[in-house]
Design an enzyme around this catalytic site. Structure first.
Site, mmCIF file in Angstrom:
data_model
loop_
_atom_site.group_PDB
_atom_site.id
_atom_site.type_symbol
_atom_site.label_atom_id
_atom_site.label_comp_id
_atom_site.label_asym_id
_atom_site.label_seq_id
_atom_site.Cartn_x
_atom_site.Cartn_y
_atom_site.Cartn_z
ATOM 1 N N ALA A 52 -5.295 -6.965 -8.105
ATOM 2 C CA ALA A 52 -6.158 -7.150 -9.143
ATOM 3 C C ALA A 52 -6.527 -5.829 -10.101
ATOM 4 O O ALA A 52 -6.494 -4.972 -9.605
ATOM 5 C CB ALA A 52 -7.239 -7.600 -8.441
ATOM 6 N N PRO A 53 -7.233 -6.266 -11.252
ATOM 7 C CA PRO A 53 -7.189 -7.687 -11.881
ATOM 8 C C PRO A 53 -6.049 -8.225 -12.519
ATOM 9 O O PRO A 53 -6.079 -8.984 -12.942
ATOM 10 C CB PRO A 53 -8.065 -7.160 -13.059
ATOM 11 C CG PRO A 53 -7.800 -5.666 -13.375
ATOM 12 C CD PRO A 53 -7.503 -5.096 -12.138
ATOM 13 N N GLY A 54 -4.757 -7.489 -12.426
ATOM 14 C CA GLY A 54 -3.664 -8.185 -12.846
ATOM 15 C C GLY A 54 -2.833 -7.804 -13.858
ATOM 16 O O GLY A 54 -1.892 -8.220 -14.234
ATOM 17 N N GLY A 55 -3.018 -6.729 -14.639
ATOM 18 C CA GLY A 55 -2.274 -6.236 -15.773
ATOM 19 C C GLY A 55 -1.102 -5.793 -15.417
ATOM 20 O O GLY A 55 -0.130 -6.376 -15.910
ATOM 21 N N LYS A 56 -0.640 -5.117 -14.212
ATOM 22 C CA LYS A 56 0.553 -4.624 -13.722
ATOM 23 C C LYS A 56 1.397 -5.987 -13.218
ATOM 24 O O LYS A 56 2.395 -6.194 -13.430
ATOM 25 C CB LYS A 56 0.498 -3.693 -12.820
ATOM 26 C CG LYS A 56 -0.065 -2.358 -13.287
ATOM 27 C CD LYS A 56 -0.297 -1.511 -12.236
ATOM 28 C CE LYS A 56 -0.994 -0.062 -12.642
ATOM 29 N NZ LYS A 56 -2.419 -0.333 -13.285
ATOM 30 N N ASP A 100 -3.957 -8.663 -2.773
ATOM 31 C CA ASP A 100 -5.126 -7.992 -2.736
ATOM 32 C C ASP A 100 -6.088 -8.356 -1.859
ATOM 33 O O ASP A 100 -6.152 -9.702 -1.260
ATOM 34 C CB ASP A 100 -5.850 -8.139 -4.373
ATOM 35 C CG ASP A 100 -7.050 -7.164 -4.880
ATOM 36 O OD1 ASP A 100 -6.375 -6.355 -5.369
ATOM 37 O OD2 ASP A 100 -7.862 -7.190 -4.273
ATOM 38 N N CYS A 110 -5.048 6.239 -10.556
ATOM 39 C CA CYS A 110 -5.625 6.560 -11.801
ATOM 40 C C CYS A 110 -6.798 8.022 -11.364
ATOM 41 O O CYS A 110 -7.854 7.659 -12.109
ATOM 42 C CB CYS A 110 -6.466 5.543 -12.625
ATOM 43 S SG CYS A 110 -7.813 4.777 -11.662
ATOM 44 N N ASP A 142 -5.137 -7.818 3.635
ATOM 45 C CA ASP A 142 -5.274 -6.306 4.030
ATOM 46 C C ASP A 142 -3.849 -5.945 4.086
ATOM 47 O O ASP A 142 -3.331 -6.317 5.346
ATOM 48 C CB ASP A 142 -6.326 -6.031 5.035
ATOM 49 C CG ASP A 142 -6.232 -4.464 5.411
ATOM 50 O OD1 ASP A 142 -5.538 -3.930 4.738
ATOM 51 O OD2 ASP A 142 -6.932 -4.192 5.994
ATOM 52 N N CYS A 176 -1.778 -3.999 -4.392
ATOM 53 C CA CYS A 176 -3.199 -3.816 -4.788
ATOM 54 C C CYS A 176 -3.249 -4.338 -6.226
ATOM 55 O O CYS A 176 -3.657 -3.383 -7.051
ATOM 56 C CB CYS A 176 -3.929 -2.407 -4.550
ATOM 57 S SG CYS A 176 -3.509 -1.915 -2.903
#
Length: 460
Positions: free
Chosen positions: A273-277, A292, A387, A318, A271
């Site tokens: 987005a937004p892509g930091g990981k 995503d 989170c 999905d 999952c």
């Protein structure tokens, strides 16, 4: 001073909404009250409404400075909603009529400016009165708005501190959930942290000490750089254009690192987005496939990776239905959740979510975690995270997952895996952070987003 609403009288034709002059600042106050109503009454998330490109039409029509003011009004009105409600109620002889929601939102928007923003009190009062008189639903309450807000302006220095001490700026479901999970004292610390805007954390491609100096920040134990207040918009900061860093809360940077050494491995960010990981995994040398379900969010992810000069395959899918052509060596599943760990940044969350949302999202996370098992090779590693502060989406879900899903075994986190994480590793070997962690005498540079993470291997 106590105030009561004007006595009922015969309604006169009111064309004020059509004839109201173009009063400077009025449009922004109307937008603030409108969006506040959407959050509180319709449970509409704030982020979408204040999006620069696709936000609410009333917000989008404003100038850039007025948009900033609307955001400031909304954030303070939501962050201190309980305190504002208490101070308003203390100045009313009778409770507001049940159908006077529009009036309530005008009062909350006005009070938030008087109590928490650098707006002249006279402007906040006058524009709230003009707003009330311009709306047929609230026109007869102009005198009440004027008297109440002027009373609040005169008495705020003495009235606000005790109100902050008494009020709990969270709905009952949220407060009671925190108390049940963390105990009264830590729950109060978390709620206190939610009153303070979160600092901004950066994940660096390299040399955190150098960029801490350039950004006027400090290096955190995990290597993130923390800045209390940004001196300019993010795209205008040094290092943005050359892709030296990306914005990512320090807690959010931990799950990807807890996959361990991923260099050369095929890793799926399920999952993404937004892509930091995804960026972290790519920077660590993994061959990353970022999944995503949202095309627009994947577009944003690709844009972010391009700026950073990093590569990853992207797949719009999905994952509950997608069948991978080849199994992966490792999986990161940062699952959709209630976002209750991000209230410092998103104070609308407690007012737009409820226990039913937590339960629904926990059920989705369980299904996603079960599906992640099907994406990874035998012996492969999976890190699950989200989170949320709520145990239903974290500790409780994890315990049930271990009991009920065959073919997996837990791989507990170690306190020495990442510098600074020892206080967050639980007895069960999971990770738990809260806004009450890394707390210092300066709240503006304290705290972490609330995160839960757990790790397991496939043994089937």
């Amino acid at each position: 001073m106590v105030l009561s609403r004007s006595p009922a009288r015969r309604r006169q034709p009111d064309n004020s909404s059509e004839t109201q002059p173009d009063v400077p600042g009025l449009a922004s106050r109307k937008a603030a009250a409108k969006l506040l109503a959407a959050v509180v009454d319709a449970k509409t998330p704030l982020d979408g409404m204040v999006d620069a490109e696709h936000g609410h039409p009333q917000y989008a029509a404003l100038s850039v400075p007025d948009r900033a003011l609307v955001r400031a009004i909304l954030l303070s009105a939501l962050r201190f909603r309980g305190t504002i409600a208490q101070l308003i109620a203390a100045r009313l002889r009778d409770a507001l009529p049940p159908k006077a929601r529009a009036l309530e939102h005008i009062l909350h928007a006005g009070a938030s400016q008087i109590l928490f923003l650098d707006v002249p009190d006279s402007a906040a009062v006058d524009l709230a009165v003009t707003h009330a008189k311009s709306d047929p639903r609230t026109a007869r309450f102009g005198g009440l708005v004027n008297g109440l807000l002027r009373s609040l302006s005169r008495e705020k220095e003495t009235a606000l501190p005790p109100a902050l001490d008494r009020a709990e700026d969270a709905p009952h479901w949220f407060r009671s959930g925190l108390e049940a999970a963390y105990g009264g004292e830590k729950a109060r610390t978390i709620l206190q942290a939610h009153r303070v805007e979160a600092p901004v954390d950066f994940t660096m491609r390299a040399d955190p000490a150098l960029w801490a100096e350039r950004l006027d920040g400090t290096v955190l134990p995990n290597g993130s750089v923390r800045v209390a207040r940004l001196p300019a918009p993010v795209p205008d900061l040094p290092g943005f254009t050359e892709g030296a860093w990306w914005v990512q809360d320090a807690a959010a940077s931990l799950p990807a690192r807890l996959l361990g050494d991923v260099a050369g491995l095929r890793v799926a960010d399920l999952c993404a987005a937004p892509g930091g990981k995804t960026a972290q995994l790519a920077l660590a040398g993994a061959k990353v496939t970022a999944f995503d379900i949202s095309r627009s969010r994947l577009k944003r992810l690709r844009h972010n990776l391009d700026r950073l000069g990093l590569e990853a395959e992207t797949v719009e899918a999905d994952i509950l239905r997608h069948e991978p052509a080849e199994l992966f060596d490792a999986i990161l599943l940062d699952a959709p959740c209630s976002s209750t760990g991000t209230v410092r940044r998103h104070p609308d969350v407690p007012w737009t979510k409820g226990p039913e949302d937590v339960a629904k999202l926990a059920a989705l996370q369980r299904r996603l975690a079960e599906r992640a098992v099907q994406f990874v090779k035998p012996g492969g590693r999976v890190v699950f995270s989200n989170c949320s502060l709520m145990p239903e989406e974290g500790e409780d879900l994890w315990a049930a997952f271990l009991r009920e899903v065959p073919g997996i075994e837990p791989e507990p986190f170690r306190a020495d895996e990442i510098e600074g994480i020892a206080p967050f590793v639980t007895q069960a070997g999971t990770l738990r952070t809260t806004p009450a962690d890394w707390f210092s005498s300066d709240p503006s540079v304290s705290g972490l987003d609330g995160f839960f993470a757990a790790r397991f291997r496939i043994v089937k």
